[in-house]
Structures are given as C-alpha cells and as structure tokens.
Design a protein around this motif. Structure first.
Motif, PDB file in Angstrom:
ATOM      1  N   ILE A 161     118.993  -7.420  -5.609  1.00 15.47           N
ATOM      2  CA  ILE A 161     120.381  -7.537  -6.049  1.00 15.47           C
ATOM      3  C   ILE A 161     120.600  -8.894  -6.705  1.00 15.47           C
ATOM      4  O   ILE A 161     120.023  -9.895  -6.281  1.00 15.47           O
ATOM      5  N   ALA A 162     121.396  -8.888  -7.755  1.00 12.96           N
ATOM      6  CA  ALA A 162     121.835 -10.128  -8.411  1.00 12.96           C
ATOM      7  C   ALA A 162     123.355 -10.115  -8.392  1.00 12.96           C
ATOM      8  O   ALA A 162     123.973  -9.093  -8.681  1.00 12.96           O
ATOM      9  N   ASN A 163     123.952 -11.226  -8.041  1.00 14.83           N
ATOM     10  CA  ASN A 163     125.411 -11.373  -7.997  1.00 14.83           C
ATOM     11  C   ASN A 163     126.066 -10.383  -7.040  1.00 14.83           C
ATOM     12  O   ASN A 163     127.063  -9.748  -7.363  1.00 14.83           O
ATOM     13  N   GLY A 164     125.511 -10.298  -5.848  1.00 17.33           N
ATOM     14  CA  GLY A 164     126.036  -9.393  -4.828  1.00 17.33           C
ATOM     15  C   GLY A 164     127.414  -9.760  -4.318  1.00 17.33           C
ATOM     16  O   GLY A 164     128.013  -9.004  -3.560  1.00 17.33           O
ATOM     17  N   GLN A 165     127.937 -10.920  -4.740  1.00 14.41           N
ATOM     18  CA  GLN A 165     129.270 -11.309  -4.286  1.00 14.41           C
ATOM     19  C   GLN A 165     130.338 -10.339  -4.775  1.00 14.41           C
ATOM     20  O   GLN A 165     131.416 -10.264  -4.201  1.00 14.41           O
ATOM     21  N   LEU A 166     130.063  -9.588  -5.823  1.00 15.58           N
ATOM     22  CA  LEU A 166     131.064  -8.635  -6.317  1.00 15.58           C
ATOM     23  C   LEU A 166     131.353  -7.546  -5.297  1.00 15.58           C
ATOM     24  O   LEU A 166     132.495  -7.174  -5.092  1.00 15.58           O
ATOM     25  N   SER A 167     130.315  -7.024  -4.660  1.00 15.43           N
ATOM     26  CA  SER A 167     130.500  -5.936  -3.700  1.00 15.43           C
ATOM     27  C   SER A 167     130.269  -6.379  -2.261  1.00 15.43           C
ATOM     28  O   SER A 167     130.601  -5.640  -1.346  1.00 15.43           O
ATOM     29  N   GLY A 168     129.687  -7.549  -2.081  1.00 12.66           N
ATOM     30  CA  GLY A 168     129.381  -8.011  -0.731  1.00 12.66           C
ATOM     31  C   GLY A 168     128.064  -7.459  -0.189  1.00 12.66           C
ATOM     32  O   GLY A 168     127.707  -7.707   0.953  1.00 12.66           O
ATOM     33  N   ALA A 174     126.998   1.712   1.719  1.00  9.96           N
ATOM     34  CA  ALA A 174     127.867   0.553   1.486  1.00  9.96           C
ATOM     35  C   ALA A 174     128.312   0.497   0.033  1.00  9.96           C
ATOM     36  O   ALA A 174     128.917  -0.470  -0.390  1.00  9.96           O
ATOM     37  N   ALA A 175     128.044   1.555  -0.710  1.00  3.48           N
ATOM     38  CA  ALA A 175     128.422   1.613  -2.131  1.00  3.48           C
ATOM     39  C   ALA A 175     129.940   1.582  -2.265  1.00  3.48           C
ATOM     40  O   ALA A 175     130.660   1.874  -1.315  1.00  3.48           O
ATOM     41  N   PRO A 176     130.435   1.242  -3.459  1.00  6.43           N
ATOM     42  CA  PRO A 176     131.878   1.198  -3.698  1.00  6.43           C
ATOM     43  C   PRO A 176     132.555   2.542  -3.420  1.00  6.43           C
ATOM     44  O   PRO A 176     131.910   3.584  -3.452  1.00  6.43           O
ATOM     45  N   GLU A 177     133.882   2.476  -3.205  1.00  6.35           N
ATOM     46  CA  GLU A 177     134.644   3.701  -3.007  1.00  6.35           C
ATOM     47  C   GLU A 177     134.501   4.592  -4.225  1.00  6.35           C
ATOM     48  O   GLU A 177     134.480   4.121  -5.344  1.00  6.35           O
ATOM     49  N   GLN A 178     134.400   5.873  -4.007  1.00  7.18           N
ATOM     50  CA  GLN A 178     134.346   6.864  -5.077  1.00  7.18           C
ATOM     51  C   GLN A 178     133.254   6.551  -6.096  1.00  7.18           C
ATOM     52  O   GLN A 178     133.445   6.720  -7.304  1.00  7.18           O
ATOM     53  N   ASP A 179     132.101   6.084  -5.637  1.00  4.21           N
ATOM     54  CA  ASP A 179     131.011   5.721  -6.544  1.00  4.21           C
ATOM     55  C   ASP A 179     130.448   6.966  -7.220  1.00  4.21           C
ATOM     56  O   ASP A 179     130.010   7.890  -6.557  1.00  4.21           O
ATOM     57  N   GLN A 180     130.479   6.978  -8.544  1.00  7.40           N
ATOM     58  CA  GLN A 180     129.965   8.117  -9.300  1.00  7.40           C
ATOM     59  C   GLN A 180     128.445   8.095  -9.398  1.00  7.40           C
ATOM     60  O   GLN A 180     127.846   9.039  -9.918  1.00  7.40           O
ATOM     61  N   GLY A 181     127.819   7.020  -8.910  1.00 10.71           N
ATOM     62  CA  GLY A 181     126.359   6.967  -8.886  1.00 10.71           C
ATOM     63  C   GLY A 181     125.781   8.094  -8.050  1.00 10.71           C
ATOM     64  O   GLY A 181     124.698   8.610  -8.336  1.00 10.71           O
ATOM     65  N   PHE A 182     126.524   8.509  -7.019  1.00 10.54           N
ATOM     66  CA  PHE A 182     126.067   9.643  -6.210  1.00 10.54           C
ATOM     67  C   PHE A 182     126.064  10.921  -7.034  1.00 10.54           C
ATOM     68  O   PHE A 182     125.242  11.801  -6.830  1.00 10.54           O
ATOM     69  N   LYS A 183     126.985  11.023  -7.983  1.00  8.37           N
ATOM     70  CA  LYS A 183     127.029  12.163  -8.895  1.00  8.37           C
ATOM     71  C   LYS A 183     125.729  12.225  -9.698  1.00  8.37           C
ATOM     72  O   LYS A 183     125.137  13.287  -9.861  1.00  8.37           O
ATOM     73  N   ALA A 184     125.273  11.072 -10.191  1.00  8.41           N
ATOM     74  CA  ALA A 184     124.015  11.021 -10.945  1.00  8.41           C
ATOM     75  C   ALA A 184     122.838  11.401 -10.054  1.00  8.41           C
ATOM     76  O   ALA A 184     121.904  12.071 -10.504  1.00  8.41           O
ATOM     77  N   LEU A 185     122.892  10.991  -8.793  1.00  9.76           N
ATOM     78  CA  LEU A 185     121.817  11.325  -7.856  1.00  9.76           C
ATOM     79  C   LEU A 185     121.746  12.835  -7.650  1.00  9.76           C
ATOM     80  O   LEU A 185     120.661  13.421  -7.650  1.00  9.76           O
ATOM     81  N   MET A 186     122.895  13.458  -7.506  1.00  6.88           N
ATOM     82  CA  MET A 186     122.922  14.914  -7.340  1.00  6.88           C
ATOM     83  C   MET A 186     122.412  15.611  -8.605  1.00  6.88           C
ATOM     84  O   MET A 186     121.686  16.593  -8.519  1.00  6.88           O
TER      85      MET A 186
END
Length: 187
Positions: A49-56, A65-77
């Motif tokens: 990770i780089a600049n993890g301060q954005l999400s903690g 621990a991904a952001p709320e409503q992360d659409q990355g899971f959509k890509a995974l599916m």
C-alpha cells in the motif's frame, strides 16, 4: 492444491506489483492511495500500500476493510464469472471513504487458469484540489467574463472563422474593408 507453476506465476506477479507500487507511491501525491490485495488471504489481503492514510488501511488489513459500497467487489465477481485470463478492469468509479467521495479504479488479475488472485486498486481524493479551485474562483473578479472561444467544426468553418477574424481586425484598426488580395496578404 494449485500446481507449483501457478503459485510461482502468482508470486512473480505479486512481487512485480509490490515493486511498482513502491515506485509509483514514492512520486504520487498524498491524495492517491494505491494498494494490492492478495485474494488468497482475505483476512489479511493488503500486501502492499502507498498513502494508506486515505483509507486507514495498512499491510495486513483484511479485504473487508474496503471502503463503503466498494465497486471493486463488482469487478471481482465479474472476473470470477468470465472466461479467460485477461485482467478485469473497472475504471474510474466513485468510492466513499470516511465520508469523502473519491475516484477509484480496480484491476482484478487472473492466473493462467483464469482464477482471480490479486486486486490492484487506486483511490484518488480530489477534495483538496476541489477546495483550492473553489478558492481560486473566489479570487476572480465578478465582472470578469471567460474569453470567447471559437470552435472550428470543419474546414468550411475555418474559412468563415478567418473572414471573421480579418473583418474584426480591420474594423478595430479603422482600415475598413479590403479586397481578397489584401486579405490574403494580411493573413
């Protein structure tokens, strides 16, 4: 059990992406978070990770621990349900982190058997840039009008535009109308 060559292939890709994240992160603005998930370890999926301060998030954070409503899971599916080995890319979508809307992109990487094994995610927080732009806009005088911009659609419009420019220049200089030869020489 996965074949040894598949595991080695995945290790090489993860190792290469870790190096790329370190390099890009060293020059990226603090408003850009770049992270790599190892999908075989969902409970501690963040492996770089780089600049993890954005999400903690930090190395070892879970995928949940991904952001709320992360659409990355959509890509995974999508990746899990599509044939082939090519990465599945979800470009430029909004993500909400800590109440801020960010621009995000996700690439789900698949091995030579077509199985998703890694996720490369990028999140950009433009709220500082938006605030600076709003501030600079406030500094602009109220009476200032944006300059007129001529849009040229095709070559026929170019001739009309040139005629208008010449006529405008002549009118402002007090020269009056010129014949075609004089206009050509002016151009």
């Amino acid at each position: 059990m996965r074949a040894a060559h598949i595991l080695r292939e995945r290790q090489i890709v993860l190792s290469t992406l870790k190096a790329a994240i370190a390099a890009i992160g060293s020059v990226a603005g603090r408003n850009m978070e770049i992270l790599l998930h190892d999908l075989d370890q969902p409970e501690q999926s963040v492996v770089a990770i780089a600049n993890g301060q954005l999400s903690g998030r930090v190395v070892g954070s879970p995928i949940l621990a991904a952001p709320e409503q992360d659409q990355g899971f959509k890509a995974l599916m999508q990746a899990a349900n599509q044939p082939g080995c090519e990465p599945v890319i979800l470009p430029d979508y909004p993500t909400v982190i800590k109440g801020r809307t960010l621009r995000s992109a996700t690439a789900i990487l698949r091995d030579s058997e077509g199985q998703p094994f890694a996720s490369l995610c990028i999140n950009i927080d433009n709220s500082g840039l938006d605030a600076a732009l709003a501030f600079l806009t406030q500094l602009q005088p109220v009476t200032a009008a944006p300059p007129a911009v001529a849009v040229v659609e095709d070559a026929a419009d170019m001739a009309l535009l040139m005629t208008q420019i010449i006529d405008s220049a002549l009118a402002s200089s007090g020269q009056g109308r010129l014949n075609k030869q004089a206009k050509v020489e002016a151009v």
